[in-house]
Scaffold this motif. Structure first.
Motif, PDB file in Angstrom:
ATOM      1  N   PRO A 152      -1.897  -9.029 -16.701  1.00 54.41           N
ATOM      2  CA  PRO A 152      -0.822  -9.964 -17.192  1.00 54.41           C
ATOM      3  C   PRO A 152       0.577  -9.472 -17.278  1.00 54.41           C
ATOM      4  O   PRO A 152       0.713  -8.216 -17.467  1.00 54.41           O
ATOM      5  N   ASN A 153       1.756 -10.071 -16.691  1.00 54.74           N
ATOM      6  CA  ASN A 153       3.077  -9.983 -16.902  1.00 54.74           C
ATOM      7  C   ASN A 153       3.392  -9.198 -15.574  1.00 54.74           C
ATOM      8  O   ASN A 153       4.419  -8.382 -15.536  1.00 54.74           O
ATOM      9  N   HIS A 154       2.329  -8.725 -14.726  1.00 52.74           N
ATOM     10  CA  HIS A 154       2.956  -8.201 -13.365  1.00 52.74           C
ATOM     11  C   HIS A 154       2.471  -9.223 -12.535  1.00 52.74           C
ATOM     12  O   HIS A 154       1.605  -9.968 -12.258  1.00 52.74           O
ATOM     13  N   THR A 155       3.190  -9.075 -11.397  1.00 49.35           N
ATOM     14  CA  THR A 155       3.085  -9.884  -9.991  1.00 49.35           C
ATOM     15  C   THR A 155       2.535  -8.872  -9.033  1.00 49.35           C
ATOM     16  O   THR A 155       2.916  -7.567  -8.892  1.00 49.35           O
ATOM     17  N   ALA A 156       1.695  -9.300  -7.970  1.00 51.26           N
ATOM     18  CA  ALA A 156       1.137  -8.504  -6.680  1.00 51.26           C
ATOM     19  C   ALA A 156       2.511  -8.479  -5.928  1.00 51.26           C
ATOM     20  O   ALA A 156       3.140  -9.591  -5.630  1.00 51.26           O
ATOM     21  N   THR A 157       2.711  -7.351  -5.314  1.00 48.63           N
ATOM     22  CA  THR A 157       3.674  -7.239  -4.398  1.00 48.63           C
ATOM     23  C   THR A 157       3.340  -7.472  -2.798  1.00 48.63           C
ATOM     24  O   THR A 157       3.951  -7.204  -1.804  1.00 48.63           O
ATOM     25  N   VAL A 158       1.841  -7.454  -2.663  1.00 45.04           N
ATOM     26  CA  VAL A 158       1.385  -7.677  -1.482  1.00 45.04           C
ATOM     27  C   VAL A 158       0.310  -8.894  -1.466  1.00 45.04           C
ATOM     28  O   VAL A 158       0.025  -9.187  -2.631  1.00 45.04           O
ATOM     29  N   ARG A 159       0.149  -9.639  -0.469  1.00 43.18           N
ATOM     30  CA  ARG A 159      -0.553 -10.878  -0.252  1.00 43.18           C
ATOM     31  C   ARG A 159      -1.914 -10.735  -0.920  1.00 43.18           C
ATOM     32  O   ARG A 159      -2.479 -11.516  -1.664  1.00 43.18           O
ATOM     33  N   GLU A 160      -2.558  -9.595  -0.410  1.00 40.71           N
ATOM     34  CA  GLU A 160      -3.974  -9.682  -0.864  1.00 40.71           C
ATOM     35  C   GLU A 160      -4.228  -8.272  -1.388  1.00 40.71           C
ATOM     36  O   GLU A 160      -4.691  -7.272  -0.556  1.00 40.71           O
ATOM     37  N   PRO A 161      -3.937  -7.678  -2.533  1.00 35.46           N
ATOM     38  CA  PRO A 161      -4.111  -6.634  -2.985  1.00 35.46           C
ATOM     39  C   PRO A 161      -5.749  -6.257  -3.154  1.00 35.46           C
ATOM     40  O   PRO A 161      -6.473  -6.977  -3.464  1.00 35.46           O
ATOM     41  N   LEU A 162      -5.973  -4.958  -2.686  1.00 33.23           N
ATOM     42  CA  LEU A 162      -7.407  -4.401  -2.460  1.00 33.23           C
ATOM     43  C   LEU A 162      -7.660  -2.891  -3.009  1.00 33.23           C
ATOM     44  O   LEU A 162      -6.636  -2.242  -2.835  1.00 33.23           O
ATOM     45  N   ALA A 163      -8.427  -2.860  -3.592  1.00 35.68           N
ATOM     46  CA  ALA A 163      -9.062  -1.690  -4.289  1.00 35.68           C
ATOM     47  C   ALA A 163     -10.091  -0.884  -3.339  1.00 35.68           C
ATOM     48  O   ALA A 163     -10.818  -1.461  -2.826  1.00 35.68           O
ATOM     49  N   LEU A 164      -9.766   0.472  -2.994  1.00 31.84           N
ATOM     50  CA  LEU A 164     -10.599   1.261  -2.218  1.00 31.84           C
ATOM     51  C   LEU A 164     -11.825   1.639  -3.062  1.00 31.84           C
ATOM     52  O   LEU A 164     -11.639   2.255  -4.129  1.00 31.84           O
ATOM     53  N   VAL A 165     -13.106   1.349  -2.621  1.00 30.48           N
ATOM     54  CA  VAL A 165     -14.322   1.860  -3.457  1.00 30.48           C
ATOM     55  C   VAL A 165     -15.082   2.630  -2.795  1.00 30.48           C
ATOM     56  O   VAL A 165     -15.283   2.468  -1.498  1.00 30.48           O
ATOM     57  N   VAL A 166     -15.349   3.844  -3.156  1.00 30.62           N
ATOM     58  CA  VAL A 166     -16.183   4.906  -2.408  1.00 30.62           C
ATOM     59  C   VAL A 166     -17.253   5.132  -3.340  1.00 30.62           C
ATOM     60  O   VAL A 166     -17.187   5.839  -4.426  1.00 30.62           O
ATOM     61  N   ASP A 167     -18.445   5.332  -2.947  1.00 27.28           N
ATOM     62  CA  ASP A 167     -19.694   5.505  -3.541  1.00 27.28           C
ATOM     63  C   ASP A 167     -19.778   5.009  -5.011  1.00 27.28           C
ATOM     64  O   ASP A 167     -20.167   5.574  -6.014  1.00 27.28           O
ATOM     65  N   GLY A 168     -19.270   3.631  -5.038  1.00 30.74           N
ATOM     66  CA  GLY A 168     -19.218   3.056  -6.234  1.00 30.74           C
ATOM     67  C   GLY A 168     -18.276   3.482  -7.683  1.00 30.74           C
ATOM     68  O   GLY A 168     -18.071   3.060  -8.471  1.00 30.74           O
ATOM     69  N   TYR A 169     -17.018   4.161  -6.684  1.00 30.11           N
ATOM     70  CA  TYR A 169     -15.974   4.497  -7.677  1.00 30.11           C
ATOM     71  C   TYR A 169     -14.956   3.955  -7.093  1.00 30.11           C
ATOM     72  O   TYR A 169     -14.480   3.597  -5.884  1.00 30.11           O
ATOM     73  N   GLU A 170     -13.803   3.602  -7.874  1.00 34.30           N
ATOM     74  CA  GLU A 170     -12.536   2.900  -7.466  1.00 34.30           C
ATOM     75  C   GLU A 170     -11.601   3.967  -7.317  1.00 34.30           C
ATOM     76  O   GLU A 170     -11.289   4.527  -8.465  1.00 34.30           O
ATOM     77  N   ALA A 171     -10.925   4.132  -6.087  1.00 38.99           N
ATOM     78  CA  ALA A 171      -9.818   5.111  -6.213  1.00 38.99           C
ATOM     79  C   ALA A 171      -8.654   4.795  -6.502  1.00 38.99           C
ATOM     80  O   ALA A 171      -8.083   3.584  -6.075  1.00 38.99           O
ATOM     81  N   THR A 172      -8.007   5.304  -7.639  1.00 40.36           N
ATOM     82  CA  THR A 172      -6.574   4.972  -8.071  1.00 40.36           C
ATOM     83  C   THR A 172      -5.496   5.374  -7.378  1.00 40.36           C
ATOM     84  O   THR A 172      -4.622   5.218  -7.159  1.00 40.36           O
ATOM     85  N   VAL A 173      -5.766   6.743  -7.039  1.00 37.18           N
ATOM     86  CA  VAL A 173      -4.971   7.784  -6.145  1.00 37.18           C
ATOM     87  C   VAL A 173      -5.938   8.316  -4.985  1.00 37.18           C
ATOM     88  O   VAL A 173      -7.031   8.889  -5.346  1.00 37.18           O
ATOM     89  N   VAL A 174      -5.302   8.353  -3.698  1.00 38.90           N
ATOM     90  CA  VAL A 174      -5.814   9.034  -2.775  1.00 38.90           C
ATOM     91  C   VAL A 174      -5.025  10.175  -2.235  1.00 38.90           C
ATOM     92  O   VAL A 174      -3.673  10.041  -1.978  1.00 38.90           O
ATOM     93  N   TYR A 175      -5.292  11.322  -2.030  1.00 37.14           N
ATOM     94  CA  TYR A 175      -4.833  12.595  -1.965  1.00 37.14           C
ATOM     95  C   TYR A 175      -5.230  13.099  -0.583  1.00 37.14           C
ATOM     96  O   TYR A 175      -6.602  13.316  -0.207  1.00 37.14           O
ATOM     97  N   PHE A 176      -4.464  13.056   0.778  1.00 37.49           N
ATOM     98  CA  PHE A 176      -4.935  13.187   1.905  1.00 37.49           C
ATOM     99  C   PHE A 176      -4.011  14.072   2.550  1.00 37.49           C
ATOM    100  O   PHE A 176      -2.964  14.329   2.515  1.00 37.49           O
ATOM    101  N   ARG A 177      -4.466  15.564   3.218  1.00 39.34           N
ATOM    102  CA  ARG A 177      -3.392  16.349   3.892  1.00 39.34           C
ATOM    103  C   ARG A 177      -4.166  17.175   4.800  1.00 39.34           C
ATOM    104  O   ARG A 177      -5.525  17.497   4.608  1.00 39.34           O
TER     105      ARG A 177
END
Length: 96
Positions: free
Chosen positions: A71-96
């Motif tokens: 509430p009180n936030h708006t989406a800045t993308v049309r269809e925001p999606l969460a990345l789900v890996v093995d039953g966990y929602e990724a809040t931050v992804v670190y790749f290098r």
């Protein structure tokens, strides 16, 4: 510190999916320097974050789930999606 701030920003903006939330570390299959990731995982743990480490190959089974802004936030993308890996929602992804 930056991962913790990114995690907090994600959680402040999006309603939870109901899944446990993690910081996802993505590594190449041939990654030889695992200790760098482990140091970052420990730093995340010290900030109260749970870390999950997966290879690109292991992410083939990942899925995307719809996200709703808090509430009180708006989406800045049309269809925001969460990345789900093995039953966990990724809040931050670190790749290098």
């Amino acid at each position: 510190e930056a991962m913790s701030l990114a995690d907090k920003a994600y959680k402040a903006r999006w309603q939870p999916t109901g899944l446990p939330q993690v910081v996802l570390f993505v590594a190449l299959e041939e990654e030889k320097n695992e200790l760098d990731h482990r140091k970052l995982e420990l730093a995340a743990f010290r900030h109260g974050l749970v870390a999950l480490r997966r290879s690109l190959q292991q992410l083939k089974g990942a899925e995307l789930r719809p996200l709703a802004p808090r509430p009180n936030h708006t989406a800045t993308v049309r269809e925001p999606l969460a990345l789900v890996v093995d039953g966990y929602e990724a809040t931050v992804v670190y790749f290098r």
